[in-house]
Write a protein that holds these residues in place. Structure first.
Motif, short mmCIF file in Angstrom:
data_model
loop_
_atom_site.label_atom_id
_atom_site.label_comp_id
_atom_site.label_asym_id
_atom_site.label_seq_id
_atom_site.Cartn_x
_atom_site.Cartn_y
_atom_site.Cartn_z
N ALA A 102 -21.02 -48.86 44.99
CA ALA A 102 -21.83 -47.92 45.76
C ALA A 102 -21.68 -48.17 47.27
N GLN A 103 -21.57 -49.45 47.64
CA GLN A 103 -21.49 -49.79 49.06
C GLN A 103 -20.08 -49.64 49.63
N HIS A 104 -19.08 -50.13 48.87
CA HIS A 104 -17.71 -50.22 49.41
C HIS A 104 -16.76 -49.17 48.87
N GLY A 105 -17.20 -48.43 47.85
CA GLY A 105 -16.36 -47.37 47.32
C GLY A 105 -15.53 -47.79 46.12
N ARG A 151 -11.36 -44.37 36.59
CA ARG A 151 -12.11 -43.21 37.06
C ARG A 151 -12.86 -42.47 35.96
N SER A 152 -12.43 -42.65 34.71
CA SER A 152 -13.09 -41.95 33.61
C SER A 152 -14.37 -42.65 33.15
N VAL A 166 -18.18 -45.29 37.57
CA VAL A 166 -17.17 -45.01 38.61
C VAL A 166 -17.15 -43.51 38.89
N ARG A 167 -17.15 -42.71 37.84
CA ARG A 167 -17.13 -41.25 37.99
C ARG A 167 -18.35 -40.78 38.78
N GLU A 205 -18.30 -38.65 42.17
CA GLU A 205 -18.97 -37.34 42.24
C GLU A 205 -19.96 -37.30 43.41
N CYS A 206 -20.68 -38.40 43.62
CA CYS A 206 -21.65 -38.46 44.71
C CYS A 206 -20.94 -38.36 46.07
#
Length: 199
Positions: A175-178, A185-186, A190-191, A195-196
């Motif tokens: 959430a912080q660093h990406g 990705r699935s 992570v998805r 999306e966010c």
């Protein structure tokens, strides 16, 4: 302890995987045919061993097994195929890479891929079958090493501690660093971040 029917052949290969649950990196499999003349003491489910003991046993397995090989499916393959099918692919790759063709393949779990060889799935095989225990140890040590390397490249994610599993610390780091290129990705957490971010 459950009994399993051991096939009456001499070249038995054990197969196991590590890394179905993590959000990042490959799913890693190993295939091992042990040498009955070089027994290895202490083989069991890799999760029941300390990291130090796993590393020691991995070296003994590599030195004393009749043959061994690793297989893998990368994050892009996991995203394309789904984790179950990617795991089956990685298992087939490990068995295909053996220098000696086994007469029978024993796989930890409740299903086997199509090896084009006789095969059986053994529930709790990593506890019951020495060949599967050996495979679980090799796969675990290999994947853990990869997580340590990833930690060196991206220390802010804490891979050395959580090994890529969806812990609170890992989710907070994403959430912080990406999302990294190596993330799956699935996988839902992570998805969700992608999306966010509108990616």
């Amino acid at each position: 302890m459950m009994l399993y029917q051991r096939p009456n052949v001499s070249l038995i290969c054990g197969v196991d995987e590590v890394g179905r649950g993590p959000l990042i990196g490959a799913v890693v499999t190993a295939a091992v045919i042990l040498d009955p003349t070089k027994p290895i003491a202490g083989l069991t489910d890799s999760k029941k061993l300390s990291e130090k003991r796993r590393i020691e046993l991995a070296e003994q397995i590599k030195a004393n097994a009749l043959c061994w090989a690793l297989g893998r499916a990368e994050p892009a393959e996991i995203d394309e195929l789904n984790i179950l099918h990617a795991t089956m692919l990685a298992m087939r790759r490990a068995v295909a890479a053996l220098s000696v063709q086994p007469e029978w393949v024993l796989v930890d779990g409740n299903r086997t891929p199509d090896f084009a060889l006789p095969a059986s799935a053994i529930i709790k095989g990593d506890l019951l079958v020495p060949e599967i225990s050996a495979a679980s140890i090799l796969a675990k040590v290999t994947r853990d090493n990869e997580m340590h390397l990833l930690h060196q490249a991206y220390p802010q994610y804490g891979f050395a501690a959580h090994k890529g599993y969806p812990t609170a610390a890992h989710l907070a780091a994403i959430a912080q660093h990406g999302v990294l290129p190596q993330h799956r990705r699935s996988f839902k957490p992570v998805r969700h971040v992608l999306e966010c971010q509108g990616l």
